[in-house]
Scaffold this active site. Sequence first.
Site, short mmCIF file in Angstrom:
data_model
loop_
_atom_site.label_atom_id
_atom_site.label_comp_id
_atom_site.label_asym_id
_atom_site.label_seq_id
_atom_site.Cartn_x
_atom_site.Cartn_y
_atom_site.Cartn_z
N ARG A 45 8.88 2.94 -3.69
CA ARG A 45 8.39 1.12 -3.89
C ARG A 45 9.78 0.63 -4.22
O ARG A 45 10.19 -0.26 -3.43
CB ARG A 45 7.60 0.99 -5.13
N ASP A 83 0.62 -1.33 -0.05
CA ASP A 83 -0.05 0.04 -0.34
C ASP A 83 0.35 0.68 0.15
O ASP A 83 1.80 1.48 0.18
CB ASP A 83 -0.83 -0.10 0.72
N THR A 84 0.73 2.06 -0.79
CA THR A 84 1.71 3.07 -0.77
C THR A 84 0.28 4.21 -0.59
O THR A 84 -1.04 4.57 -0.63
CB THR A 84 2.29 3.35 -2.15
N LYS A 113 13.58 5.79 -11.56
CA LYS A 113 12.57 5.79 -10.96
C LYS A 113 13.09 4.80 -9.89
O LYS A 113 12.93 4.94 -9.15
CB LYS A 113 11.22 5.79 -11.56
#
Length: 195
Positions: free
Chosen positions: A179, A69-70, A173
């Site tokens: 993440r 979950d972000t 990224k």
Amino acid sequence: MDLVIATGNNGKLEEFRDILSDKFGNMFSMRQIGITEEIDENGETLEENALIKARYVKARTPMAVLADDTGLCVRALGGLPGVHTARFAFDGATHAQNRRFLLEKMRGAADRSAVFKTVLALILPDGTIITAKGETAGKITETERGERGFGYDSVFFSDDLQKTFAEGSLEEKDAVSHRARAIRALLALLKEKSY
């Protein structure tokens, strides 16, 4: 070890597969193993939501399951959208609708600082649960910039990259994202525990 990634988000799936390809064998999305329903993420924290998703999928497969979950935490908005990041504008909002809603909320804000946070929950085939966290700092732009990525990537200016995630390549990224940092922390824990 084969792995089910508890997401229907193709962008997340690509990031996970890119970083985890050396550690796990076959990697499947939950849809590839027949789980198509939306999982109700009703936790009050990112960790609770990651565990809700991981446990839901693990109950339906013998394979290892990874969920995340972000949350995008914006200082000027008191830490919002946080746990509500995926549905900031409204339940069922698209990525584009969430970005527009955020930019509208931030109109005229002097402090545009923000932190992206990810919590991962991995449940191994034997039921062992391992969690890991990662975060990255940046600012909310005034307009969308860049064509790559997903979610809020085009409005999140990375302090590390000095451009938005949507302006950077997947490799750039992956080097600095919340993440990716959570995944590296998870891999370090797996190595430490000899999994």
